[in-house]
Scaffold this active site. Structure first.
Site, PDB file in Angstrom:
ATOM      1  N   LYS A  71       0.866  -1.188   0.000  1.00  0.00           N
ATOM      2  CA  LYS A  71       0.000   0.000   0.000  1.00  0.00           C
ATOM      3  C   LYS A  71       0.898   1.233   0.000  1.00  0.00           C
ATOM      4  CE  LYS A  71      -3.909   1.827   2.767  1.00  0.00           C
ATOM      5  NZ  LYS A  71      -4.719   1.568   3.976  1.00  0.00           N
ATOM      6  N   SER A 146      -9.593   1.467   2.988  1.00  0.00           N
ATOM      7  CA  SER A 146      -8.747   2.241   2.123  1.00  0.00           C
ATOM      8  C   SER A 146      -7.655   1.454   1.390  1.00  0.00           C
ATOM      9  CB  SER A 146      -8.085   3.354   2.946  1.00  0.00           C
ATOM     10  OG  SER A 146      -7.247   2.815   3.936  1.00  0.00           O
ATOM     11  N   SER A 170      -9.614  -1.010   7.137  1.00  0.00           N
ATOM     12  CA  SER A 170      -9.064  -0.854   5.784  1.00  0.00           C
ATOM     13  C   SER A 170      -8.320  -2.050   5.204  1.00  0.00           C
ATOM     14  CB  SER A 170      -8.145   0.357   5.727  1.00  0.00           C
ATOM     15  OG  SER A 170      -8.931   1.520   5.664  1.00  0.00           O
TER      16      SER A 170
HETATM   17  N1  GLN Z   1     -12.936   3.917   6.640  1.00  0.00           N
HETATM   18  C1  GLN Z   1     -12.278   4.237   7.859  1.00  0.00           C
HETATM   19  C2  GLN Z   1     -11.821   5.677   7.831  1.00  0.00           C
HETATM   20  O1  GLN Z   1     -12.038   6.322   6.884  1.00  0.00           O
HETATM   21  C3  GLN Z   1     -11.118   3.313   8.115  1.00  0.00           C
HETATM   22  C4  GLN Z   1      -9.973   3.599   7.245  1.00  0.00           C
HETATM   23  C5  GLN Z   1      -8.779   2.789   7.602  1.00  0.00           C
HETATM   24  O2  GLN Z   1      -8.870   1.756   8.252  1.00  0.00           O
HETATM   25  N2  GLN Z   1      -7.630   3.298   7.202  1.00  0.00           N
HETATM   26  O3  GLN Z   1     -11.264   6.174   8.763  1.00  0.00           O
END
Ligand code: GLN
Length: 476
Positions: A71, A146, A170
């Site tokens: 990532k 994400s 994510s």
């Molecule tokens: N969707 C969640 C957020 O926007 C989690 C994102 C993540 O785990 N990086 O914070």
């Protein structure tokens, strides 16, 4: 070539070489927009070095010659790392993240950097400043987020495995959306040094791959104490794959009624409950239980995560690195213009929410209160783990939605995280694995949560269920 373990065997048997498989992967067109950058030269050099080590009979790492993607919020020395933000476009890190160093030491071939929501903020990868990533199972839909680029890359067969980060779901939610296994390790198990910080008390790095065994192999390579991360735990490293096949006889599985939320997709509900019955048939005891503070988890998370983000992102001031606004006279204008130009709308929203919640007069009402509720949520799980070994639920309440569908409604997007974020708030390990497919052919994932540092039980339960369900989810 399918998974990591299979590729490791093929390399050991001489059925293929690292250069051959790496070349083949690099030549595959990226039709899902998974990669922000493919490091052809670096990957081929690493593949060649691996083949040479093997030919020489030199010592090999557990991932020697195997292709892995990262990532793009994980630092890679000399290879651009953007965190999905225009603010870091073209940023070349001077050092590797600890997990990058560890993958290299394990012999892995790093294929490239995958797309993500800017700084990890989002649930669909659509908040990337650079490109859209598509779900390999249906190109009109999101791969989740994400870590959507990592998930799409593995699911589309562009790499054998990948690393993501998980602050509120994510890793697990994209894994669920693309038919993969994804693990968020216990907070502290994997070093965050060199990972672009979003919300430091929640962030954790973990693997996404095609099977439980592949995930275990990646976890083995990246876990362990790191003095460069003050929150890293000094727990002994484990040979995760050894216990995988011990089965689930006598395992106590809890189904928390609060995680079977109203409005959940009926196909998901049915699939997860059917999987629970399979576990029962394999000898587990399945009981219902209650986690009474679950209803506050979403609000708690969306106070704590933006607060920490607003503080962490203060470092992007245009002075030493990252986007620097042109034609500014005063220092304050440099900050303001660099940040205004460099950051996307969701990131700005989080910074404003967090800054507000931390400001004098509101700090105790929001941030401190959220931390107190977080303790209550953690205690719910502590109490639950006195009577069960794992907690089972769906990973996402809904199937992968259409790209664009939720972009104008941030709150609707936040709601998508309702099942995954309690795990981060409580610092637990959480695993998502495929448990079925919708009528329309979209993957369905279930989530297993365990006691802190008890990834072994999660992996063992997931492995038993994976063997029993024997699904093979393939994009059309
Ligand atoms: N969707 C969640 C957020 O926007 C989690 C994102 C993540 O785990 N990086 O914070």
């Amino acid at each position: 070539m399918k998974g990591l373990v299979a590729l490791t065997k093929a390399l050991a048997d001489g059925a293929t070489s690292s250069v051959e498989t790496t070349k083949a992967l690099l030549q595959k067109p990226d039709l899902v927009g998974a990669f922000l950058l493919r490091d052809d030269a670096g990957a081929l050099a690493a593949a060649k070095a691996s083949d040479e080590r093997r030919a020489r009979g030199a010592a090999l790492g557990p991932l020697d010659g195997v292709s892995v993607a990262l990532k793009d919020n994980i630092l890679t020395e000399g290879v651009v790392t953007t965190a999905g933000s225009k603010l870091l476009a073209g940023f070349v890190p001077p050092y590797d993240a600890t997990v990058t160093t560890r993958l290299k030491a394990a012999g892995a071939v790093l294929l490239g950097k995958t797309n993500l929501d800017e700084f990890g903020m989002g649930s669909s990868t659509e908040n990337s400043a650079f490109q859209q990533t598509k779900n390999p199972f249906d190109l009109t839909r999101t791969p989740g987020g994400s870590s959507g680029g990592s998930a799409a890359a593995v699911a589309a067969g562009l790499c054998a495995g990948a690393l993501g980060t998980d602050t509120g779901g994510s890793i697990r939610q994209p894994a669920a959306f693309t038919g993969l296994v994804g693990l968020k390790p216990t907070y502290g198990r994997v070093s965050r040094a060199g990972v672009v910080a979003y919300a430091s008390s929640l962030d954790q790095v973990g693997p996404l791959a095609r099977s439980v065994e592949d995930v275990a192999l990646l976890l083995e390579a990246i876990e362990g104490f790191d003095a460069a991360d003050s929150t890293s735990s000094d727990v002994a490293k484990t040979a995760w794959r050894e216990g995988l096949r011990s089965g689930v006889k006598g395992l106590r599985v809890g189904l928390p009624k609060e995680l079977f939320v109203d409005g959940m997709d009926p196909e998901i509900d049915a699939s997860v409950r059917a999987a629970a019955r399979r576990l029962e048939a394999l000898g587990a005891h399945v009981v219902e239980l209650s986690l009474p503070h679950t209803k506050y988890a979403l609000a708690t998370y969306y106070v704590i995560a933006p607060c920490e983000a607003s503080s962490n992102l203060g470092r992007y001031d245009g002075v030493r690195y990252g986007h620097r606004a042109k034609d500014v006279k005063a220092l304050k204008d440099l900050y303001e213009k660099s940040r205004s130009e460099g950051l996307g709308p969701e990131v700005k929203r989080r910074i404003m929410l967090g800054t507000f919640a931390l400001s004098a007069g509101y700090h105790d009402a929001y941030y401190v209160k959220a931390q107190q509720v977080r303790t209550l949520i953690r205690r719910d799980y502590e109490a639950a783990f006195a009577s069960v070994d794992v907690v089972l639920s769906a990973t996402s309440p809904v199937l992968p939605w259409r790209l664009g569908e939720k972009l104008d409604d941030p709150l609707a997007m936040y709601l998508m995280d309702v099942l995954t974020l309690p795990c981060n708030l409580a610092g637990l390990p959480g695993l998502s694995m495929p448990c079925g497919q919708s009528k329309a052919g979209l993957p369905i994932g279930l989530q297993l949560l365990g006691r802190p540092f008890d990834e072994a039980t999660l992996l063992r339960a997931a492995h038993a269920l994976e063997a029993d369900l024997n699904l093979s989810l393939e994009p059309r």
